[in-house]
Design a protein around this motif. Sequence first.
Motif, short mmCIF file in Angstrom:
data_model
loop_
_atom_site.label_atom_id
_atom_site.label_comp_id
_atom_site.label_asym_id
_atom_site.label_seq_id
_atom_site.Cartn_x
_atom_site.Cartn_y
_atom_site.Cartn_z
N VAL A 46 -7.18 13.36 11.25
CA VAL A 46 -5.92 13.71 10.58
C VAL A 46 -4.72 13.35 11.45
CG1 VAL A 46 -4.52 15.67 9.83
CG2 VAL A 46 -6.88 15.50 9.09
N HIS A 47 -4.81 13.64 12.74
CA HIS A 47 -3.70 13.34 13.64
C HIS A 47 -3.40 11.85 13.65
CE1 HIS A 47 -1.58 12.83 17.51
NE2 HIS A 47 -1.10 14.04 17.24
N VAL A 80 3.88 15.05 8.42
CA VAL A 80 4.64 14.50 9.55
C VAL A 80 5.45 15.60 10.23
CG1 VAL A 80 6.46 12.89 10.23
CG2 VAL A 80 4.71 12.18 8.58
N ARG A 81 6.14 16.39 9.45
CA ARG A 81 6.97 17.45 10.02
C ARG A 81 6.12 18.55 10.66
NH1 ARG A 81 11.64 19.95 6.36
NH2 ARG A 81 12.37 17.82 6.69
N ALA A 129 0.83 -1.21 0.00
CA ALA A 129 0.00 0.00 0.00
C ALA A 129 0.85 1.25 0.00
CB ALA A 129 -0.93 -0.01 1.22
N GLY A 130 1.81 1.32 0.89
CA GLY A 130 2.67 2.48 0.97
C GLY A 130 1.96 3.67 1.58
N ARG A 139 0.07 7.37 11.56
CA ARG A 139 0.20 6.17 10.73
C ARG A 139 1.17 6.40 9.58
NH1 ARG A 139 -4.70 3.55 7.12
NH2 ARG A 139 -3.41 2.10 5.93
N LEU A 140 1.06 7.58 8.95
CA LEU A 140 1.98 7.91 7.87
C LEU A 140 3.42 7.94 8.38
CD1 LEU A 140 2.52 8.89 4.95
CD2 LEU A 140 2.12 11.22 5.77
N GLU A 141 3.62 8.51 9.56
CA GLU A 141 4.95 8.56 10.16
C GLU A 141 5.50 7.15 10.36
OE1 GLU A 141 7.04 10.82 13.96
OE2 GLU A 141 4.93 10.27 14.03
#
Length: 199
Positions: free
Chosen positions: A173-174, A122-123, A22-23, A179-181
């Motif tokens: 979103v948080h 993330v940043r 998935a990425g 999860r993205l991090e």
Amino acid sequence: MSDIATAPAGSTVSDPGPAPAAGPAPVRRSIRRWLWLFIVCLVLSGATAFPLQTETALLARLVDATGLDSVLPAVDRWVHHVRTGVADGYGTYPFLAYGTDWLAFAHLVIAAAFWGPLRDPVRNIWVVRWAMVACGGVVPLALICGPLRGIPLFWQFIDMSFGLVGVVPLLIVHRKIRRLEWEQALAAHHDFARVVPCP
């Protein structure tokens, strides 16, 4: 020089295998969609604070036209009271509208702050956390300043609902940014751990 580590022949270092299929791309798209929803709502709430006198007059006419005045007389009295106050205040002292102009501008500036999370969530997760704190601050503000300014309790609840509803997309979103991090960290570990055996 390649950035892929090379293991000597016969090395027992195991291949970490393929990266997750998935990425992070779908998660990033979902984050952007939720952020854009929040940004659009901020812009609309800011833009609608400019023509406040026109809007309060329209709201009073709408209440009368829909028959809401007979169903909810307290709302009808408050809406007409606000319309009269805004019309009299802005008519006699038009500089009072300058205060709500700044209120509208503040909403637009806050919306612009989310350009950072749109580019790099993330940043810039701190922007989302700051906005969550701001949404939480709406509740004590309404409860403290509402009675001081003569705002009816039912309208204080309406004001508080903006903070309670606004925090929902931010919480989503948080969670997605975390999860993205995590997925980015896994992908970075996978790339770092990849080895190519020597011939």
